[in-house]
Design a protein around this motif. Structure first.
Motif, PDB file in Angstrom:
ATOM      1  N   ASP A  51     -27.496   3.721 -15.129  1.00  0.00           N
ATOM      2  CA  ASP A  51     -27.353   4.847 -14.204  1.00  0.00           C
ATOM      3  C   ASP A  51     -27.345   6.179 -14.942  1.00  0.00           C
ATOM      4  N   ALA A  52     -26.679   6.221 -16.088  1.00  0.00           N
ATOM      5  CA  ALA A  52     -26.626   7.464 -16.872  1.00  0.00           C
ATOM      6  C   ALA A  52     -28.010   7.847 -17.389  1.00  0.00           C
ATOM      7  N   VAL A  53     -28.768   6.863 -17.838  1.00  0.00           N
ATOM      8  CA  VAL A  53     -30.124   7.131 -18.346  1.00  0.00           C
ATOM      9  C   VAL A  53     -31.020   7.619 -17.210  1.00  0.00           C
ATOM     10  N   GLU A  54     -30.938   6.976 -16.058  1.00  0.00           N
ATOM     11  CA  GLU A  54     -31.762   7.391 -14.921  1.00  0.00           C
ATOM     12  C   GLU A  54     -31.392   8.806 -14.467  1.00  0.00           C
ATOM     13  N   SER A  55     -30.106   9.096 -14.421  1.00  0.00           N
ATOM     14  CA  SER A  55     -29.652  10.418 -14.010  1.00  0.00           C
ATOM     15  C   SER A  55     -30.116  11.491 -14.997  1.00  0.00           C
ATOM     16  N   THR A  56     -30.016  11.194 -16.279  1.00  0.00           N
ATOM     17  CA  THR A  56     -30.454  12.146 -17.300  1.00  0.00           C
ATOM     18  C   THR A  56     -31.960  12.368 -17.225  1.00  0.00           C
ATOM     19  N   ALA A  57     -32.711  11.300 -17.031  1.00  0.00           N
ATOM     20  CA  ALA A  57     -34.164  11.427 -16.918  1.00  0.00           C
ATOM     21  C   ALA A  57     -34.539  12.276 -15.706  1.00  0.00           C
ATOM     22  N   HIS A  58     -33.866  12.050 -14.599  1.00  0.00           N
ATOM     23  CA  HIS A  58     -34.130  12.832 -13.383  1.00  0.00           C
ATOM     24  C   HIS A  58     -33.801  14.305 -13.615  1.00  0.00           C
ATOM     25  N   ASP A  59     -32.669  14.558 -14.252  1.00  0.00           N
ATOM     26  CA  ASP A  59     -32.256  15.939 -14.543  1.00  0.00           C
ATOM     27  C   ASP A  59     -33.263  16.626 -15.460  1.00  0.00           C
TER      28      ASP A  59
END
Length: 93
Positions: A51-59
């Motif tokens: 979830d953290a990786v996906e959120s960072t990628a989206h950001d």
């Protein structure tokens, strides 16, 4: 000689730690519960990292799009480009 003593000490300590860990997880009374708990925690950590990786990628994607939009806007409204466009219009007329 001290390196050999250190190597031997680390080997013995590692063997003791591995034996203790094996006893802890394969205890007949509580080992299966401990293994299940460990797997649950590992699954939770995996999902948290995902979830953290996906959120960072989206950001980062949104930030890159914003920077690109700012750059395009700056290029379009650049006074130097407006002057060149006006000069080329005057020459064409």
């Amino acid at each position: 000689m001290s390196r050999e003593i250190l190597k031997t000490t680390l080997t013995i300590t590692g063997g003791i730690a591995l034996g203790a860990l094996t006893m802890y997880f394969f205890d007949p009374a509580r080992g299966s519960r401990r293994r299940a708990l460990c797997m649950d925690q590992l699954n939770n950590a995996t999902h948290t990292v995902k979830d953290a990786v996906e959120s960072t990628a989206h950001d980062l994607t949104n930030k890159a799009r914003g920077i690109l939009a700012d750059a395009k806007s700056a290029i379009r409204s650049s006074p130097a480009l407006e002057n060149e466009a006006a000069q080329s219009d005057a020459v064409a007329a």
